[in-house]
Design a protein around this motif. Sequence first.
Motif, short mmCIF file in Angstrom:
data_model
loop_
_atom_site.label_atom_id
_atom_site.label_comp_id
_atom_site.label_asym_id
_atom_site.label_seq_id
_atom_site.Cartn_x
_atom_site.Cartn_y
_atom_site.Cartn_z
N PHE A 142 -11.82 16.71 10.72
CA PHE A 142 -10.83 17.20 12.16
C PHE A 142 -9.90 18.36 11.35
N ASN A 143 -10.00 19.61 12.61
CA ASN A 143 -9.95 20.32 12.71
C ASN A 143 -8.13 20.24 12.61
N SER A 144 -7.65 20.63 11.09
CA SER A 144 -5.92 19.96 11.17
C SER A 144 -5.35 21.30 11.63
N ARG A 145 -6.01 22.76 11.79
CA ARG A 145 -5.24 23.42 12.06
C ARG A 145 -4.22 24.13 13.53
N SER A 146 -5.36 23.27 14.00
CA SER A 146 -4.98 23.42 15.71
C SER A 146 -3.78 22.71 15.92
N LEU A 147 -3.14 21.19 14.87
CA LEU A 147 -2.44 20.65 15.22
C LEU A 147 -0.76 21.58 14.91
N LYS A 164 10.98 22.66 13.19
CA LYS A 164 9.47 23.44 13.16
C LYS A 164 8.95 23.08 11.81
N ASN A 165 9.87 22.84 10.85
CA ASN A 165 8.87 23.07 9.48
C ASN A 165 8.93 21.02 9.40
N ALA A 166 9.58 20.27 10.01
CA ALA A 166 9.83 18.91 9.78
C ALA A 166 8.63 18.33 11.16
N TYR A 167 8.10 18.87 11.55
CA TYR A 167 7.12 18.84 12.49
C TYR A 167 5.61 19.19 11.95
N ASN A 168 5.81 19.76 11.09
CA ASN A 168 4.45 21.06 10.32
C ASN A 168 4.27 19.91 8.75
N PHE A 203 5.63 16.44 8.99
CA PHE A 203 4.81 15.43 9.52
C PHE A 203 3.86 16.02 9.46
N ILE A 204 2.80 17.07 9.97
CA ILE A 204 1.30 16.72 10.44
C ILE A 204 0.71 16.92 9.06
N ARG A 205 1.16 17.28 8.02
CA ARG A 205 0.88 17.51 6.86
C ARG A 205 1.03 15.85 6.33
N SER A 206 1.99 15.78 6.33
CA SER A 206 1.96 14.69 5.18
C SER A 206 1.63 12.25 6.02
N ARG A 207 1.29 13.30 7.56
CA ARG A 207 1.14 11.69 7.98
C ARG A 207 0.19 11.33 8.91
N VAL A 208 0.07 12.70 9.82
CA VAL A 208 -0.56 12.80 10.38
C VAL A 208 -2.66 13.12 10.32
N MET A 209 -2.75 13.67 9.09
CA MET A 209 -3.57 14.44 8.29
C MET A 209 -4.13 12.57 7.36
N PRO A 210 -3.64 12.37 6.24
CA PRO A 210 -3.72 10.75 6.32
C PRO A 210 -4.45 9.91 6.86
N VAL A 243 2.18 9.89 19.53
CA VAL A 243 2.51 10.99 18.78
C VAL A 243 1.14 10.87 17.91
N TYR A 244 1.05 9.96 17.11
CA TYR A 244 0.18 10.07 16.43
C TYR A 244 -1.79 10.48 17.34
N ALA A 245 -1.63 8.95 18.08
CA ALA A 245 -2.66 9.43 18.82
C ALA A 245 -3.12 10.37 20.22
N ASP A 246 -2.20 10.94 20.77
CA ASP A 246 -2.38 11.97 21.37
C ASP A 246 -2.46 13.17 20.42
N LEU A 247 -2.10 13.12 19.13
CA LEU A 247 -2.21 14.40 17.78
C LEU A 247 -4.23 14.14 17.30
N ILE A 248 -3.99 12.80 17.24
CA ILE A 248 -5.05 13.14 15.91
C ILE A 248 -6.54 12.99 17.17
N SER A 249 -6.52 12.20 18.42
CA SER A 249 -7.58 12.84 19.69
C SER A 249 -6.80 14.06 20.06
N SER A 250 -6.76 14.91 20.46
CA SER A 250 -6.65 16.57 20.43
C SER A 250 -7.07 17.11 19.51
N MET A 251 -7.90 16.66 18.10
CA MET A 251 -7.93 17.27 17.42
C MET A 251 -9.37 17.86 17.57
N THR A 252 -10.43 18.61 17.33
CA THR A 252 -12.01 18.55 17.02
C THR A 252 -12.25 18.36 15.63
N ILE A 253 -13.44 18.18 15.86
CA ILE A 253 -14.08 16.78 14.88
C ILE A 253 -15.99 17.70 14.40
#
Length: 398
Positions: A328-333, A292-296, A298-305, A54-64
């Motif tokens: 990283f462009n986090s808005r795309s996630l 949806k709220n839990a997912y968003n 998760f993106i803000r509190s775990r993936v982005m750090p 989950v982390y690998a797919d989300l982080i690698s899909s973001m534009t830097i």
Amino acid sequence: MGIFDRLIKRVDEPVVEPASEPSTVAMWLSDCPTILTGYKRLSDCPEVVAAVNVYADLISSMTIHLMENGKRGDVRIRNALSKLVDIAPNPYMSKRQFYANIVRVMLLFGDGNQVTVPIFKDGLIDRLHPLDPNKVKFTAKSDGYEVWFDQAKRYAPDEILHFRINPDPKKPWLGTGYAKLLAEAVATTAQASATKKAVMEQPAPSLIVKVDSTVEELASQEGRKSLLGRFADSRSSGDPWFIPATMMEVEQIKPLTMRDLAIAENLELDKRQIAAVFGVPAFMVGVGEFDKNAYNNFIRSRVMPLAKSIEQELTRQLLIKTEWYFKFNSRSLMAYDLPEMVEAGAELLDRTAMSRNEIRDWLGMSPRDDMEDLIILENYLPIDRIGDQKKLVGGAAE
């Protein structure tokens, strides 16, 4: 001191062989014999791999983005360095594969650490080369640490990109993984899988037949087959059985299921525990429904750090200009519905905060030459005609 500073001034130090100490993962495995009978590595546990992916797919899909600080805000820079980091960091793999490898090594194989070496050509960075985590050793020094690769090549910290998670309290420069935290959950899931496999391979019988016969006759396989053939054999499917009323009693039972053994409930609890250790919503490892709220969150509190730690290491080691940084462009996630994006874009458009081409970029559409101008309110006048609104000129606007 960054990588480029190291190129300018190198310090010759005596070569010291790395100490042969067991790794944290090796010591953890020796302390957990229950794991050795089932899963020997975290990478062998499907639930752990699912959470890491989950982390690998989300982080690698973001534009830097390579950004530059400006007086009116930060702007994006496009040059050869930004292309190297964001599009082609390594000629032998895609950008997505490269950053997914960094995340997987940190979380699974490198015990919280991943080392990448910049390869230079004609004084410029030609590519970023990830090292095999099984051949990387960290040795402490009085003023820091150094990295050894394959017991032969030594690197100073300012010669490499050292990505890490969960810093060790005693060695803040060294990351730590999740092995000890996941030991019990991994052992339990391994046992649950073994039990499930055993039940599926050797299910309980669906019929139990009580017969009036000698113990010797029932003790041998030939005797049991003789009884079955004598009374239960029929030449065509559906034919009735004829058995002596006082000699045999037939009772049907149901074989044990996963629910009877409480395997499903325990496995769900273990999956939730593994998801909690990684901070991943349970529905992303197969438990529960999408939220949806839990997912968003998760993106803000775990993936982005975690992505932020990668950003900062790239910035600290690859950039000389202090006004530049990677982002990283986090808005795309984020999980946005199309109506929500259109509504937000319309609000910003009415306040001249965005152009129509910027909104089209949000929606994944190509820009148009006639949609670059800022417009505002009413009939969407160009920004330079804001004073021509009908309500301001008494309805006499042309």
